[in-house]
Design an enzyme around this catalytic site. Structure first.
Site, PDB file in Angstrom:
ATOM      1  N   SER A 171       1.317 -57.590   6.687  1.00  0.00           N
ATOM      2  CA  SER A 171       0.185 -57.259   7.464  1.00  0.00           C
ATOM      3  C   SER A 171      -1.060 -58.233   7.407  1.00  0.00           C
ATOM      4  O   SER A 171      -1.170 -58.601   5.892  1.00  0.00           O
ATOM      5  CB  SER A 171      -0.217 -55.857   7.285  1.00  0.00           C
ATOM      6  OG  SER A 171      -1.161 -55.495   8.181  1.00  0.00           O
ATOM      7  N   TYR A 217      -2.630 -48.992   2.002  1.00  0.00           N
ATOM      8  CA  TYR A 217      -2.002 -49.862   2.772  1.00  0.00           C
ATOM      9  C   TYR A 217      -2.209 -51.267   2.548  1.00  0.00           C
ATOM     10  O   TYR A 217      -1.230 -52.045   2.404  1.00  0.00           O
ATOM     11  CB  TYR A 217      -2.297 -49.566   4.356  1.00  0.00           C
ATOM     12  CG  TYR A 217      -1.414 -50.122   5.211  1.00  0.00           C
ATOM     13  CD1 TYR A 217      -0.092 -49.975   5.393  1.00  0.00           C
ATOM     14  CD2 TYR A 217      -1.850 -51.454   5.999  1.00  0.00           C
ATOM     15  CE1 TYR A 217       0.628 -50.665   6.615  1.00  0.00           C
ATOM     16  CE2 TYR A 217      -0.949 -52.056   6.814  1.00  0.00           C
ATOM     17  CZ  TYR A 217       0.237 -51.842   7.239  1.00  0.00           C
ATOM     18  OH  TYR A 217       0.858 -52.492   8.066  1.00  0.00           O
TER      19      TYR A 217
END
Length: 266
Positions: free
Chosen positions: A133, A146
């Site tokens: 990401s 995350y």
């Protein structure tokens, strides 16, 4: 020649599902893996894929998964590590249990998958693609677990590229920005609810400064994934391919000069 075999994790929806379908269209034999049988079977019905319901955080389960794929198809040519979860919170706010769950799903499972799959990828001179990401490359607000997990994924995959490149394995990473997935839809709903903003308006708000002014479709990221998985990228190894519509190009110091930006109500 036998069609190459691709294993896709987190394949019940979003990028994983789109990757499975695109690979099937291109003649790959596909195995879709995840925890939700019904979702996987729906994808498999469209892609002609084999289904494996597996919790990738369990070391023994991952080894059994990979061995079973090789036993069924006789080979394993590529792995797409796409499974992921999100937990909201800063380093102070994130509960240790949430931290462990995110790291276990987003990073440790990829380690276990690579550990089991790489010997077979060496035999096939195959590829490993990790879906990370842009949160791994830029600090996101209240997403410490995350972001850390996705940054670790990049380092892990690049270690595979460095260690096993001489044996013919290529390992690369895709870093998407906002993509219209089930997880992102849920985030848009959560983000928009306090402000009375519907999901579509929320997507418009979070991509207002993205040069392309929109989120990606899963198929757009799947195209990048399959490029790295296939022969067209034969001299690409250890790369981090950003698929974000230009999001990380934006200079925070000049945002105030973009007069199209309007403040939300407090």
């Amino acid at each position: 020649m036998t069609a190459p075999v691709l294993l896709v994790t987190g394949a019940g929806s979003g990028i994983g599902a789109a990757t499975a379908m695109l690979a099937a269209e291109r003649g790959w034999q596909v195995v879709v893996c995840g925890r939700r049988r019904e979702a996987l079977e729906s994808v498999a019905a469209h892609a002609g894929a084999a289904v494996r319901v597996v919790d990738l955080a369990e070391p023994g389960a991952v080894g059994t998964l990979v061995d079973g794929v090789v036993a069924q198809f006789g080979r394993l040519d590529s792995v797409v590590a796409n499974a992921g979860v999100m937990a909201v919170g800063s380093v102070v706010e994130t509960d240790p249990a949430d931290w462990d769950a995110v790291l276990r799903t987003n990073l440790t499972s990829v380690y276990l998958l690579a550990r089991a799959a790489v010997p077979h990828l060496v035999a096939a001179r195959g590829t490993f693609v990790g879906v990370s990401s842009i949160a791994a490359l830029r600090s996101s607000t209240s997403a410490v677990a995350y972001s850390v997990s996705k940054a670790g994924l990049i380092s892990l995959v690049q270690s595979v590229a460095r260690d096993f490149g001489p044996a013919g394995v290529r390992a690369n990473v895709v870093c998407p920005g906002w993509v219209r997935t089930e997880m992102a839809d849920a985030e848009m709903a959560e983000f928009g609810a306090p402000h009375g903003i519907e999901v579509e308006a929320a997507y418009a708000a979070v991509t207002e400064l993205v040069p392309q002014r929109r989120a990606a479709e899963p198929a757009e990221v799947a195209s990048a994934v399959m490029w790295l998985a296939g022969d067209e990228s034969s001299y690409v190894n250890g790369a981090v391919l950003v698929v974000d519509g230009g999001t990380i190009l934006v200079d925070a110091g000049t945002v105030a000069f973009d007069y199209a930006v309007a403040p939300r109500d407090a």
